[in-house]
Write a protein that holds these residues in place. Structure first.
Motif, PDB file in Angstrom:
ATOM      1  N   THR A   6       0.857  -1.183   0.000  1.00 23.04           N
ATOM      2  CA  THR A   6       0.000   0.000   0.000  1.00 23.04           C
ATOM      3  C   THR A   6       0.893   1.233   0.000  1.00 23.04           C
ATOM      4  O   THR A   6       1.864   1.288   0.752  1.00 23.04           O
ATOM      5  CB  THR A   6      -0.908   0.012   1.249  1.00 23.04           C
ATOM      6  OG1 THR A   6      -1.673  -1.187   1.287  1.00 23.04           O
ATOM      7  CG2 THR A   6      -1.841   1.205   1.244  1.00 23.04           C
ATOM      8  N   GLU A   7       0.549   2.216  -0.838  1.00 22.37           N
ATOM      9  CA  GLU A   7       1.299   3.468  -0.895  1.00 22.37           C
ATOM     10  C   GLU A   7       0.357   4.650  -0.735  1.00 22.37           C
ATOM     11  O   GLU A   7      -0.683   4.704  -1.377  1.00 22.37           O
ATOM     12  CB  GLU A   7       2.049   3.590  -2.220  1.00 22.37           C
ATOM     13  CG  GLU A   7       3.161   2.596  -2.367  1.00 22.37           C
ATOM     14  CD  GLU A   7       3.958   2.771  -3.651  1.00 22.37           C
ATOM     15  OE1 GLU A   7       3.916   3.875  -4.254  1.00 22.37           O
ATOM     16  OE2 GLU A   7       4.624   1.800  -4.046  1.00 22.37           O
ATOM     17  N   VAL A   8       0.756   5.585   0.139  1.00 16.30           N
ATOM     18  CA  VAL A   8      -0.009   6.810   0.383  1.00 16.30           C
ATOM     19  C   VAL A   8       0.968   7.932   0.736  1.00 16.30           C
ATOM     20  O   VAL A   8       1.849   7.739   1.586  1.00 16.30           O
ATOM     21  CB  VAL A   8      -1.007   6.626   1.554  1.00 16.30           C
ATOM     22  CG1 VAL A   8      -1.661   7.947   1.926  1.00 16.30           C
ATOM     23  CG2 VAL A   8      -2.054   5.592   1.228  1.00 16.30           C
ATOM     24  N   ASP A   9       0.813   9.066   0.083  1.00 19.18           N
ATOM     25  CA  ASP A   9       1.590  10.267   0.411  1.00 19.18           C
ATOM     26  C   ASP A   9       3.098  10.024   0.441  1.00 19.18           C
ATOM     27  O   ASP A   9       3.809  10.558   1.298  1.00 19.18           O
ATOM     28  CB  ASP A   9       1.153  10.840   1.760  1.00 19.18           C
ATOM     29  CG  ASP A   9      -0.291  11.294   1.784  1.00 19.18           C
ATOM     30  OD1 ASP A   9      -0.828  11.622   0.703  1.00 19.18           O
ATOM     31  OD2 ASP A   9      -0.887  11.323   2.876  1.00 19.18           O
ATOM     32  N   GLY A  10       3.606   9.200  -0.470  1.00 17.01           N
ATOM     33  CA  GLY A  10       5.040   8.941  -0.515  1.00 17.01           C
ATOM     34  C   GLY A  10       5.522   7.897   0.474  1.00 17.01           C
ATOM     35  O   GLY A  10       6.723   7.668   0.587  1.00 17.01           O
ATOM     36  N   TRP A  11       4.602   7.275   1.186  1.00 17.27           N
ATOM     37  CA  TRP A  11       4.940   6.202   2.133  1.00 17.27           C
ATOM     38  C   TRP A  11       4.461   4.873   1.577  1.00 17.27           C
ATOM     39  O   TRP A  11       3.400   4.795   0.971  1.00 17.27           O
ATOM     40  CB  TRP A  11       4.291   6.459   3.490  1.00 17.27           C
ATOM     41  CG  TRP A  11       4.988   7.530   4.252  1.00 17.27           C
ATOM     42  CD1 TRP A  11       4.779   8.871   4.143  1.00 17.27           C
ATOM     43  CD2 TRP A  11       6.016   7.355   5.204  1.00 17.27           C
ATOM     44  NE1 TRP A  11       5.626   9.538   4.984  1.00 17.27           N
ATOM     45  CE2 TRP A  11       6.399   8.633   5.652  1.00 17.27           C
ATOM     46  CE3 TRP A  11       6.662   6.233   5.731  1.00 17.27           C
ATOM     47  CZ2 TRP A  11       7.394   8.814   6.607  1.00 17.27           C
ATOM     48  CZ3 TRP A  11       7.653   6.424   6.685  1.00 17.27           C
ATOM     49  CH2 TRP A  11       8.013   7.711   7.109  1.00 17.27           C
ATOM     50  N   GLN A  12       5.241   3.844   1.807  1.00 17.23           N
ATOM     51  CA  GLN A  12       4.897   2.503   1.353  1.00 17.23           C
ATOM     52  C   GLN A  12       4.897   1.550   2.551  1.00 17.23           C
ATOM     53  O   GLN A  12       5.777   1.613   3.408  1.00 17.23           O
ATOM     54  CB  GLN A  12       5.920   2.008   0.342  1.00 17.23           C
ATOM     55  CG  GLN A  12       5.659   0.604  -0.150  1.00 17.23           C
ATOM     56  CD  GLN A  12       6.782   0.124  -1.031  1.00 17.23           C
ATOM     57  OE1 GLN A  12       7.892  -0.082  -0.560  1.00 17.23           O
ATOM     58  NE2 GLN A  12       6.499  -0.018  -2.305  1.00 17.23           N
ATOM     59  N   LEU A  30       9.326   6.583   0.580  1.00 11.82           N
ATOM     60  CA  LEU A  30       9.925   6.237  -0.700  1.00 11.82           C
ATOM     61  C   LEU A  30      11.107   7.120  -1.084  1.00 11.82           C
ATOM     62  O   LEU A  30      11.921   6.734  -1.916  1.00 11.82           O
ATOM     63  CB  LEU A  30       8.855   6.263  -1.796  1.00 11.82           C
ATOM     64  CG  LEU A  30       7.769   5.193  -1.640  1.00 11.82           C
ATOM     65  CD1 LEU A  30       6.638   5.428  -2.635  1.00 11.82           C
ATOM     66  CD2 LEU A  30       8.349   3.800  -1.797  1.00 11.82           C
ATOM     67  N   SER A  31      11.241   8.287  -0.463  1.00 12.91           N
ATOM     68  CA  SER A  31      12.348   9.182  -0.793  1.00 12.91           C
ATOM     69  C   SER A  31      13.532   9.040   0.166  1.00 12.91           C
ATOM     70  O   SER A  31      14.515   9.751   0.026  1.00 12.91           O
ATOM     71  CB  SER A  31      11.864  10.634  -0.815  1.00 12.91           C
ATOM     72  OG  SER A  31      11.455  11.025   0.483  1.00 12.91           O
ATOM     73  N   GLU A  32      13.451   8.122   1.105  1.00 11.99           N
ATOM     74  CA  GLU A  32      14.527   7.914   2.079  1.00 11.99           C
ATOM     75  C   GLU A  32      15.028   6.472   2.009  1.00 11.99           C
ATOM     76  O   GLU A  32      14.284   5.562   1.661  1.00 11.99           O
ATOM     77  CB  GLU A  32      14.028   8.214   3.498  1.00 11.99           C
ATOM     78  CG  GLU A  32      13.603   9.650   3.689  1.00 11.99           C
ATOM     79  CD  GLU A  32      13.042   9.919   5.073  1.00 11.99           C
ATOM     80  OE1 GLU A  32      13.141   9.047   5.954  1.00 11.99           O
ATOM     81  OE2 GLU A  32      12.487  11.011   5.260  1.00 11.99           O
ATOM     82  N   SER A  33      16.278   6.287   2.369  1.00  6.81           N
ATOM     83  CA  SER A  33      16.848   4.937   2.297  1.00  6.81           C
ATOM     84  C   SER A  33      16.578   4.119   3.560  1.00  6.81           C
ATOM     85  O   SER A  33      16.479   2.902   3.502  1.00  6.81           O
ATOM     86  CB  SER A  33      18.357   5.009   2.047  1.00  6.81           C
ATOM     87  OG  SER A  33      18.985   5.712   3.091  1.00  6.81           O
ATOM     88  N   GLN A  34      16.467   4.769   4.704  1.00  5.90           N
ATOM     89  CA  GLN A  34      16.251   4.070   5.975  1.00  5.90           C
ATOM     90  C   GLN A  34      14.751   3.863   6.225  1.00  5.90           C
ATOM     91  O   GLN A  34      13.992   4.818   6.260  1.00  5.90           O
ATOM     92  CB  GLN A  34      16.856   4.889   7.127  1.00  5.90           C
ATOM     93  CG  GLN A  34      16.860   4.197   8.454  1.00  5.90           C
ATOM     94  CD  GLN A  34      17.840   3.032   8.508  1.00  5.90           C
ATOM     95  OE1 GLN A  34      18.663   2.833   7.626  1.00  5.90           O
ATOM     96  NE2 GLN A  34      17.736   2.248   9.544  1.00  5.90           N
ATOM     97  N   LEU A  61      -1.979   6.422   5.866  1.00  4.87           N
ATOM     98  CA  LEU A  61      -1.462   5.125   5.419  1.00  4.87           C
ATOM     99  C   LEU A  61      -2.182   3.996   6.145  1.00  4.87           C
ATOM    100  O   LEU A  61      -2.626   3.036   5.523  1.00  4.87           O
ATOM    101  CB  LEU A  61       0.051   5.042   5.658  1.00  4.87           C
ATOM    102  CG  LEU A  61       0.736   3.742   5.258  1.00  4.87           C
ATOM    103  CD1 LEU A  61       0.570   3.458   3.769  1.00  4.87           C
ATOM    104  CD2 LEU A  61       2.215   3.793   5.640  1.00  4.87           C
ATOM    105  N   TRP A  62      -2.332   4.105   7.459  1.00  7.16           N
ATOM    106  CA  TRP A  62      -3.016   3.056   8.232  1.00  7.16           C
ATOM    107  C   TRP A  62      -4.472   2.921   7.788  1.00  7.16           C
ATOM    108  O   TRP A  62      -4.994   1.810   7.690  1.00  7.16           O
ATOM    109  CB  TRP A  62      -2.951   3.334   9.728  1.00  7.16           C
ATOM    110  CG  TRP A  62      -1.601   3.725  10.266  1.00  7.16           C
ATOM    111  CD1 TRP A  62      -1.357   4.659  11.241  1.00  7.16           C
ATOM    112  CD2 TRP A  62      -0.304   3.207   9.922  1.00  7.16           C
ATOM    113  NE1 TRP A  62      -0.009   4.756  11.485  1.00  7.16           N
ATOM    114  CE2 TRP A  62       0.661   3.875  10.691  1.00  7.16           C
ATOM    115  CE3 TRP A  62       0.135   2.249   9.004  1.00  7.16           C
ATOM    116  CZ2 TRP A  62       2.029   3.608  10.594  1.00  7.16           C
ATOM    117  CZ3 TRP A  62       1.502   1.986   8.899  1.00  7.16           C
ATOM    118  CH2 TRP A  62       2.422   2.653   9.685  1.00  7.16           C
TER     119      TRP A  62
END
Length: 80
Positions: A6-12, A30-34, A61-62
């Protein structure tokens, strides 16, 4: 058991249904490596309620995950 994504607002989030519980395996921006969360063993993965309590700022997201779960869980099953 198959993993869902699930992806929302750049979060997966990658999650799995485990006996009618939603287990969170990976949550990342999605824009961060950690990642925010990465669990190697699904048996130790936190559920959606725990994630909502720990990270309330990710509520969109939840909510999306909960919606996908209930859409799948309540969908009519095909007869064999």
């Amino acid at each position: 058991m198959s993993d869902r994504r699930t992806e929302v607002d750049g979060w997966q989030a990658i999650w799995r249904i485990d006996r009618h519980r939603i287990r969170m395996l990976l949550v990342r921006n999605l824009s961060e490596s950690q990642p925010l969360l990465s669990v190697p063993a699904p048996a130790t993965a936190p559920d959606l309620v725990q994630m909502r309590e720990q990270f309330p700022e990710r509520s969109r997201l939840w909510d999306a995950i909960r919606h996908e779960y209930w859409t799948e869980f309540s969908a009519p099953q095909e007869l064999s």
